[in-house]
Scaffold this motif. Structure first.
Motif: not given
Length: 106
Positions: A20-42
């Motif tokens: 969800x959070x890894x998709x292209x976001x408006x204005x090129x900023x990372x999604x609010x929960x991107x870091x948490x999702x990334x930790x979970x996936x890694x």
């Protein structure tokens, strides 16, 4: 290695589309929960579903809390119930600007 680079030819990236959070976001900023999702996936990468559920439970809970805010809303509900209880007992009087009795602004 795939025989055809079908994803590359079609211009899609299924892996980032599923997150969800890894998709292209408006204005090129990372999604609010991107870091948490990334930790979970890694954490779960290469472990398999059964082991990942057991070993990455904390990362998953952090990600879901960031997405849904369930613990936050429960805590706010508890605080408001405590405030209402104290008002009913007469131990707390909220300020006038919390009761909608403030002076009109110019």
């Amino acid at each position: 290695m795939p025989f055809w680079g079908l994803q590359k030819q079609l211009g899609i990236d299924v892996d980032s589309f599923l997150l969800r959070q890894s998709m292209p976001q408006p204005y090129g900023q990372a999604g609010a929960c991107h870091a948490f999702e990334r930790e979970w996936v890694e954490c779960g990468h290469g472990l398999g579903q059964t082991r990942a559920r057991r070993e990455c439970q904390l990362e998953y809970e952090d990600f879901m809390e960031c997405m849904n805010r369930t613990k936050l809303t429960q805590r706010l509900r508890t605080i408001l119930e405590q405030r209402d209880r104290m008002i009913k007992q007469g131990k707390y009087t909220p300020p006038e600007h919390h009761m909608g009795k403030e002076e009109p602004r110019p």
